[in-house]
Design an enzyme around this catalytic site. Structure first.
Site, short mmCIF file in Angstrom:
data_model
loop_
_atom_site.label_atom_id
_atom_site.label_comp_id
_atom_site.label_asym_id
_atom_site.label_seq_id
_atom_site.Cartn_x
_atom_site.Cartn_y
_atom_site.Cartn_z
CD GLU A 86 -3.06 -0.94 0.34
OE1 GLU A 86 -3.22 0.17 -0.19
OE2 GLU A 86 -3.81 -1.91 0.12
CB SER A 87 2.41 2.97 -2.45
OG SER A 87 1.52 3.14 -3.53
CB THR A 135 9.48 4.81 -0.07
OG1 THR A 135 9.31 6.21 -0.28
CG2 THR A 135 9.09 4.49 1.37
CG ASP A 136 12.33 9.31 -1.19
OD1 ASP A 136 11.14 9.00 -1.00
OD2 ASP A 136 12.66 10.20 -2.01
CD GLU A 137 6.59 9.13 0.93
OE1 GLU A 137 5.86 9.32 1.92
OE2 GLU A 137 6.15 8.98 -0.22
CE1 TYR A 184 4.23 3.47 1.26
CE2 TYR A 184 5.07 5.71 1.13
CZ TYR A 184 5.09 4.40 0.70
OH TYR A 184 5.96 4.01 -0.28
CE LYS A 188 7.80 0.16 1.31
NZ LYS A 188 7.70 -1.14 0.58
#
Length: 370
Positions: A86-87, A135-137, A184, A188
């Site tokens: 889920e992104s 992800t970079d998040e 989110y 991750k």
């Protein structure tokens, strides 16, 4: 060399591009596309390769441990490229439990099934790979330090040789401390930690990559670029969060796929690689570029209330993967966005099917009340 590789989330945006690349480039590999086919999964993305002899689709929830463990045994899987997730940050704010289940429990289910199967083999982990795409998040946010306070290319700094530093000199590197701000990115980050823990605890042959914002064909239109193209084309309002000055490093999906190919075959077990496109852009800049390209008016822009915890800037330093593995992005943003806009204009039928039913109910709920 014969290999049996599972690509999770292979019917999604990035996943479908990865599946296509591997099916076409490696006819000796057996590529298993594993996808639950939730709202963002679309097998129509892969019509051109669905009859290839080295391609197989399996509908499965990655949280179903027993089913995946059986698949590992039946297909003698020796490689996993894990993209299923889920992104969408907005959805995570409204429903964090789904993100925790899919991104954390789903990843753990895959890890444990792979561990048990591979450890049962005489060669154990030899020649095996568990490649986790993140992800970079997970790193949190960087400060927006452009003293002019305006986005490139409107900033005079952006015309300098190093446009990548137009918004600041700080970048995410592989050792940057995790500091996720949304449900989110928290989910991750947790999945990343589980992957690394399985390497450190059990010796699992894992690799992790953290990529910047992807764009390109077949992207689900809840994301910025396809959303703005579709709305602009149809003369609808363009919802922009806050002041639109959220900075992202944009990576064309084809460049990301080539990076994934490189990392799977050349990456060092246990390592982390950051994948970035060297294309920092402000959201509002992209919106205005799309408006200009489509010959529309900026009066379509509607600034809406910013979402909670909205990170200001992401930027990746991709030195490690470029110097150690020899990968580098080929697309400039100008080239990539022009091709992307053209693709969506030429594929109206695909977009029309995507933007019907449940997605439109979600869209109305997200933006009509803003």
């Amino acid at each position: 060399m014969k290999r049996n590789i599972v690509i999770t989330g292979g019917a999604g945006f990035i996943g479908s591009h990865v599946v296509r690349l591997f099916v076409n480039k490696y006819p000796e590999y057996h590529i298993i596309n594993l996808d639950k086919l939730t709202y963002a999964g679309n097998l129509a993305n892969l019509k051109d390769i669905e009859d290839k002899p080295n391609y197989e689709f399996v509908k499965m929830d990655i949280c179903d441990f027993d089913a995946f463990y059986k698949l590992m045994q039946d297909k003698q899987v020796d490689g996993i490229i894990h993209l299923a997730a889920e992104s969408h940050v907005d959805r995570s704010i409204k429903d964090p439990f789904t993100f925790a289940r899919t991104n954390v429990i789903g990843t753990l289910s895959l890890l444990q099934a792979a561990k048990l199967y591979w450890e049962s083999l005489p060669e154990k982990y030899e020649g095996k790979r568990f490649y986790h795409i993140s992800t970079d998040e997970v790193y949190g946010a960087l400060e927006l330090t452009d003293p002019e306070g305006v986005p490139a290319p409107f900033s005079t700094k952006a015309s300098s040789e190093n446009q990548h530093e137009a918004y600041g000199k700080d970048f995410f590197v592989e050792t940057t401390k995790y500091n996720p701000h949304s449900p989110y990115s928290a989910s991750k980050a947790s999945s990343d930690h589980f992957v690394r823990a399985f390497h450190d605890t059990y010796g699992m042959p894992t690799i992790v990559t953290n990529c910047s914002n992807n764009y390109g064909p077949y992207q689900f239109p809840e994301k910025l670029i396809p959303l703005m193209i579709n709305n602009c084309k149809n003369g609808k309002q363009l919802p922009v969060y806050g002041d639109g000055m959220q900075i992202r490093d944009w990576l064309h999906v084809s460049d990301h796929c080539n990076a994934i190919d490189t990392v799977l075959h050349k990456g060092v077990i246990g390592e982390i690689y950051n994948i970035g496109g060297n294309n920092e852009k402000a959201n509002i800049e992209i919106v205005k570029l799309i408006i200009k390209t489509l010959g529309k008016d900026e009066s379509l822009i509607k600034y809406v209330k910013d979402r909670p915890g909205h990170d200001r800037r992401y930027a990746i330093d991709n030195t490690k993967i470029t110097t150690q593995l020899g990968w580098a992005p080929k697309y400039t943003f100008e080239q990539g966005i022009a091709e992307t806009i053209q693709w969506y204009l030429e594929n109206e039928e695909w977009m029309n099917k995507i933007t019907s039913g449940d997605y439109m109910k979600y869209y109305d709920n997200m933006y009509k009340k803003a």
